[in-house]
Design a protein around this motif. Structure first.
Motif, short mmCIF file in Angstrom:
data_model
loop_
_atom_site.label_atom_id
_atom_site.label_comp_id
_atom_site.label_asym_id
_atom_site.label_seq_id
_atom_site.Cartn_x
_atom_site.Cartn_y
_atom_site.Cartn_z
N SER A 35 40.20 -26.33 49.02
CA SER A 35 42.05 -25.66 48.54
C SER A 35 42.67 -26.80 49.43
CB SER A 35 41.73 -24.49 50.43
OG SER A 35 41.46 -23.14 49.42
N GLY A 36 42.13 -27.48 49.76
CA GLY A 36 42.34 -28.91 50.07
C GLY A 36 42.97 -28.58 51.94
N ILE A 37 42.48 -28.08 52.60
CA ILE A 37 42.82 -27.60 54.04
C ILE A 37 40.96 -28.34 55.02
CG2 ILE A 37 44.79 -26.49 53.33
CD1 ILE A 37 43.51 -23.71 54.36
N GLN A 38 41.63 -28.00 55.96
CA GLN A 38 40.67 -28.26 56.97
C GLN A 38 39.97 -26.93 57.47
OE1 GLN A 38 39.22 -31.25 58.49
NE2 GLN A 38 40.94 -31.86 57.32
N VAL A 39 38.83 -26.45 57.72
CA VAL A 39 38.55 -25.24 57.85
C VAL A 39 39.17 -24.93 58.99
CG1 VAL A 39 35.93 -24.10 58.58
CG2 VAL A 39 36.01 -26.64 57.20
N ILE A 83 44.09 -20.94 48.79
CA ILE A 83 43.27 -20.29 49.00
C ILE A 83 42.52 -19.10 48.06
CG2 ILE A 83 41.89 -19.31 51.54
CD1 ILE A 83 44.25 -20.89 52.51
N ARG A 84 43.34 -18.33 48.08
CA ARG A 84 42.87 -17.21 47.22
C ARG A 84 42.59 -16.82 45.77
NH1 ARG A 84 46.40 -11.38 46.38
NH2 ARG A 84 46.48 -11.79 43.76
N THR A 85 43.21 -17.98 45.31
CA THR A 85 42.38 -18.38 43.96
C THR A 85 41.15 -19.35 44.16
OG1 THR A 85 45.20 -18.32 43.17
CG2 THR A 85 42.43 -19.91 42.13
N LYS A 86 41.49 -20.50 44.51
CA LYS A 86 39.79 -20.98 45.06
C LYS A 86 38.72 -20.08 45.52
CE LYS A 86 41.62 -25.11 43.74
NZ LYS A 86 40.97 -24.97 42.48
N GLY A 87 39.24 -18.98 46.56
CA GLY A 87 37.98 -18.09 46.74
C GLY A 87 38.12 -17.42 45.89
N ARG A 112 26.99 -15.90 49.43
CA ARG A 112 26.94 -17.06 49.46
C ARG A 112 27.67 -18.02 49.34
NH1 ARG A 112 23.19 -18.49 44.11
NH2 ARG A 112 22.37 -20.47 45.71
N MET A 113 28.81 -17.62 49.16
CA MET A 113 30.24 -18.07 49.65
C MET A 113 30.29 -18.32 50.88
SD MET A 113 34.51 -17.49 49.31
CE MET A 113 34.50 -17.16 50.38
N ASN A 114 30.68 -19.93 50.59
CA ASN A 114 31.03 -20.66 51.67
C ASN A 114 32.25 -21.04 52.39
OD1 ASN A 114 30.87 -23.60 54.14
ND2 ASN A 114 28.29 -22.68 53.77
N LEU A 115 32.41 -20.80 53.42
CA LEU A 115 33.82 -21.07 54.37
C LEU A 115 33.74 -22.43 53.74
CD1 LEU A 115 34.87 -18.78 56.53
CD2 LEU A 115 35.00 -18.26 54.52
N ARG A 116 33.13 -23.42 54.24
CA ARG A 116 33.28 -25.23 54.74
C ARG A 116 33.61 -25.20 52.50
NH1 ARG A 116 32.73 -27.71 58.75
NH2 ARG A 116 31.08 -26.57 60.78
N LYS A 117 33.09 -25.13 51.94
CA LYS A 117 32.96 -25.17 50.90
C LYS A 117 34.64 -24.59 49.89
CE LYS A 117 32.39 -26.78 45.99
NZ LYS A 117 32.26 -27.67 45.37
N LEU A 118 35.63 -23.31 51.12
CA LEU A 118 36.74 -22.68 50.42
C LEU A 118 37.78 -23.46 50.70
CD1 LEU A 118 38.27 -20.39 48.91
CD2 LEU A 118 37.90 -19.34 51.53
N ALA A 119 37.63 -24.08 51.83
CA ALA A 119 38.37 -25.41 52.49
C ALA A 119 38.26 -26.87 51.62
CB ALA A 119 37.96 -25.38 53.95
N LYS A 120 37.03 -27.05 51.32
CA LYS A 120 37.25 -28.58 50.73
C LYS A 120 37.81 -28.15 49.30
CE LYS A 120 34.30 -31.77 48.84
NZ LYS A 120 33.42 -32.00 48.27
#
Length: 198
Positions: free
Chosen positions: A40-44, A15-19, A30-38
């Motif tokens: 990272s391969g996990i649910q929001v 998660i940290r690396t993808k973020g 502009r960073m979106n948590l839905r995009k971060l979850a996707k």
């Protein structure tokens, strides 16, 4: 039942690396948590097992980045009390880190403005540690006669600005090798301090 590979120890670093990647691409605002979850391969909803808000995510990431670098520096200089050698280790560690971990450097330096006030104040305290460590090295070098500076606080800030700006211009695909940058910075900073033992 938790699946293999879904432990916190493996998931948070992803998660940290993808973020960090997303912040570097779009900026924190502009960073979106839905995009971060996707990414990272996990649910929001699973993100909230690691942080309670987008602001807390940034705060946690920046604190970890700075704490990791501080620990690396402190461990590296621990083996010697010689101010000349401690300075060289400090400079080398900072140069290599800012070259090899440019994205983390970008986030920790350029997204401070996005932190909430409480988080910003704590991060400022962490940032101050870099100045304190370097200031102590310079002070002890002046006391031993190895360094000569007209104004220690100004010199320390100037050195830190030189070191932390590397990630802004260094490119891994460029012609400059990291070792050449290290050697150059050691000489430049040594000249600033009128280093006797070069």
């Amino acid at each position: 039942m938790r699946t293999v590979g879904s432990s916190r120890e493996k998931t948070w670093p992803r998660i940290r690396t993808k973020g960090i990647d997303l912040i570097c691409k779009t900026g924190f605002e502009r960073m979106n948590l839905r995009k971060l979850a996707k990414e990272s391969g996990i649910q929001v909803g699973s993100l909230y097992n690691y942080f309670s808000s987008k602001d807390e995510f940034l705060y946690k990431v920046i604190c970890e980045i700075m704490s990791d670098l501080l620990a690396t520096i402190e461990e590296a200089i621990e083996g010697t009390s010689n101010p000349v050698e401690r300075l060289r280790i400090y400079v080398r560690t900072m140069v290599v880190w800012h070259c090899e971990r440019r994205k983390e450097a970008y986030v920790s330096h350029n997204e401070l403005k996005s932190l909430p006030k409480a988080g910003y104040n704590e991060v400022r305290s962490l940032r101050k540690r870099f100045e304190i460590i370097l200031g102590d090295i310079v002070e002890k070098g002046c006391a031993s006669g190895d360094f000569t500076v007209a104004c220690r606080p100004v010199t320390v800030v100037a050195i830190l600005n030189m070191l932390t700006s590397i990630s802004e211009w260094y490119r891994p695909s460029g012609a400059l090798r990291v070792e050449l940058i290290v050697d150059t910075y050691e000489k430049l900073i040594g000249n600033m301090l009128l280093l006797k033992h070069q």
